[in-house]
Design an enzyme around this catalytic site. Sequence first.
Site, PDB file in Angstrom:
ATOM      1  N   ASP A  31       0.860  -1.187   0.000  1.00 31.85           N
ATOM      2  CA  ASP A  31       0.000   0.000   0.000  1.00 31.85           C
ATOM      3  C   ASP A  31       0.892   1.231   0.000  1.00 31.85           C
ATOM      4  OD1 ASP A  31      -1.997   2.050   0.918  1.00 31.85           O
ATOM      5  OD2 ASP A  31      -3.243   0.276   1.187  1.00 31.85           O
ATOM      6  N   ASN A  32       0.472   2.281  -0.695  1.00 34.32           N
ATOM      7  CA  ASN A  32       1.249   3.528  -0.632  1.00 34.32           C
ATOM      8  C   ASN A  32       0.657   4.524   0.357  1.00 34.32           C
ATOM      9  OD1 ASN A  32      -0.991   4.518  -1.909  1.00 34.32           O
ATOM     10  ND2 ASN A  32       0.087   5.473  -3.623  1.00 34.32           N
ATOM     11  N   GLY A  36      -5.337   4.925   2.583  1.00 30.84           N
ATOM     12  CA  GLY A  36      -5.445   3.955   3.668  1.00 30.84           C
ATOM     13  C   GLY A  36      -4.625   4.368   4.876  1.00 30.84           C
ATOM     14  N   TYR A 144     -12.429   7.808 -11.923  1.00 30.80           N
ATOM     15  CA  TYR A 144     -12.624   6.522 -11.230  1.00 30.80           C
ATOM     16  C   TYR A 144     -13.314   5.522 -12.155  1.00 30.80           C
ATOM     17  CZ  TYR A 144     -14.054   3.353  -7.409  1.00 30.80           C
ATOM     18  OH  TYR A 144     -14.255   2.261  -6.578  1.00 30.80           O
ATOM     19  N   TYR A 158      -5.569  -9.923 -20.336  1.00 28.64           N
ATOM     20  CA  TYR A 158      -4.550 -10.849 -19.815  1.00 28.64           C
ATOM     21  C   TYR A 158      -5.126 -12.274 -19.741  1.00 28.64           C
ATOM     22  CZ  TYR A 158      -0.570  -7.862 -18.754  1.00 28.64           C
ATOM     23  OH  TYR A 158       0.540  -7.064 -18.869  1.00 28.64           O
ATOM     24  N   ARG A 185     -17.844   9.174   2.634  1.00 28.36           N
ATOM     25  CA  ARG A 185     -18.857   8.236   2.145  1.00 28.36           C
ATOM     26  C   ARG A 185     -20.106   8.314   3.013  1.00 28.36           C
ATOM     27  NH1 ARG A 185     -15.194   3.179  -0.082  1.00 28.36           N
ATOM     28  NH2 ARG A 185     -13.568   3.856   1.319  1.00 28.36           N
TER      29      ARG A 185
END
Length: 320
Positions: A31-32, A36, A144, A158, A185
Amino acid sequence: MRILITGAAGFLGSHLTDALLAEGHSVVGIDNLCTGSLENLSHLTKEPRFEFREHDICQPFDFGRVDYVFNFASPASPQDYLRLGVETLDAGSTGTRNALEYAQKYQARFLHASTSECYGDPAVHPQTEDYWGNVNPVGPRSVYDEAKRFSEALVMAYHRYRKADTRIVRIFNTYGPRLKPSDGRVISNFLIQALRGEDITVYGDGSQSRSFCYVSDEIEGILRLSQSEVHSPINIGNPKEWTILDCAKAVLRITGSTSRIIHRPLPEDDPAQRKPDISRAKELLGWEPRIDLETGLKLCLEYFRKSLALPAVTDSVTLS
Ligand code: NAD
Ligand code: UDP
């Protein structure tokens, strides 16, 4: 199995991490931390089967042999992806491609977290997986929606051309503990506003609908899909449809709050309706949700009470 989860420090990624650890697997979470928080993984600091790597999936990565890759990294709340527009497009394109390449290298299975946003402002109701959607390709939400639609095309390519062993879950609005209190949200906003006794901010007249799935149901559906041989997209969500106004009233009932409901402008391109048709998930995965909204809201209360010490929620989104 050794499993890699991108977006592991997020709301869904951290619950998925817990569920896979509980099944006995080892998990590498990457995760960057753009949306989060390590707080979501803080209970795992002494877990030997879990390792965390801070990394942006838009940069190629190789954290060793894995058997499964779950690709959950992407800003997901409207407030986050409107702030991080280009980063969201990058995560859904370059990031998803890097995750697919990594899975290919080790012949690992792959599950991609897609979204009901692929249906845009749907003209078909409820939404079946074969509906192609109604998306504004240049509107504010396009960063998004189109990233997620491109990701789906990439995953299918793929699968078709490179024999990748892939799955795609179309997640409908999911809520529960670890939703970031400040990411705007609707369930988190309403619960925090109600618990604080602040006005509940319904955008527009509140007649727009959503269908809310409790996080444990959502994760159960995702796990079942991951163990299946279903390669085309599958809706996982709760088919009980709520208007946003009724959702606000449910929050008032559950919390016993005396907050007032007020109205704010409806954000641009806010979808008018959302309700998954889950016939395929029922038939192919034997899955359906068990927790209704009132029960789920009660299950969240303790988490949101604890988060009241945090800064006030953002009650409106500027979309243009
Ligand atoms: P979240 O914001 O809590 O989690 C997303 C995580 O991805 C965060 O920890 C963030 O830091 C990380 N991330 C973002 N870009 C990254 C990058 N380039 N490299 C590495 N990490 C990155 O959101 P969430 O609700 O947990 O959503 C998780 C996934 O599920 C997303 O792909 C989202 O589109 C999808 N989804 C969620 C919902 C929902 O209702 N929660 C609905 C539909 C789809
Ligand atoms: N919404 C609202 N008040 C809020 C936050 C959201 O009325 O404080 C509405 C929003 O306009 C949308 C719905 O609730 O119609 C769901 O919004 P959310 O951002 O949770 O997710 P979306 O489904 O739009 O991605």
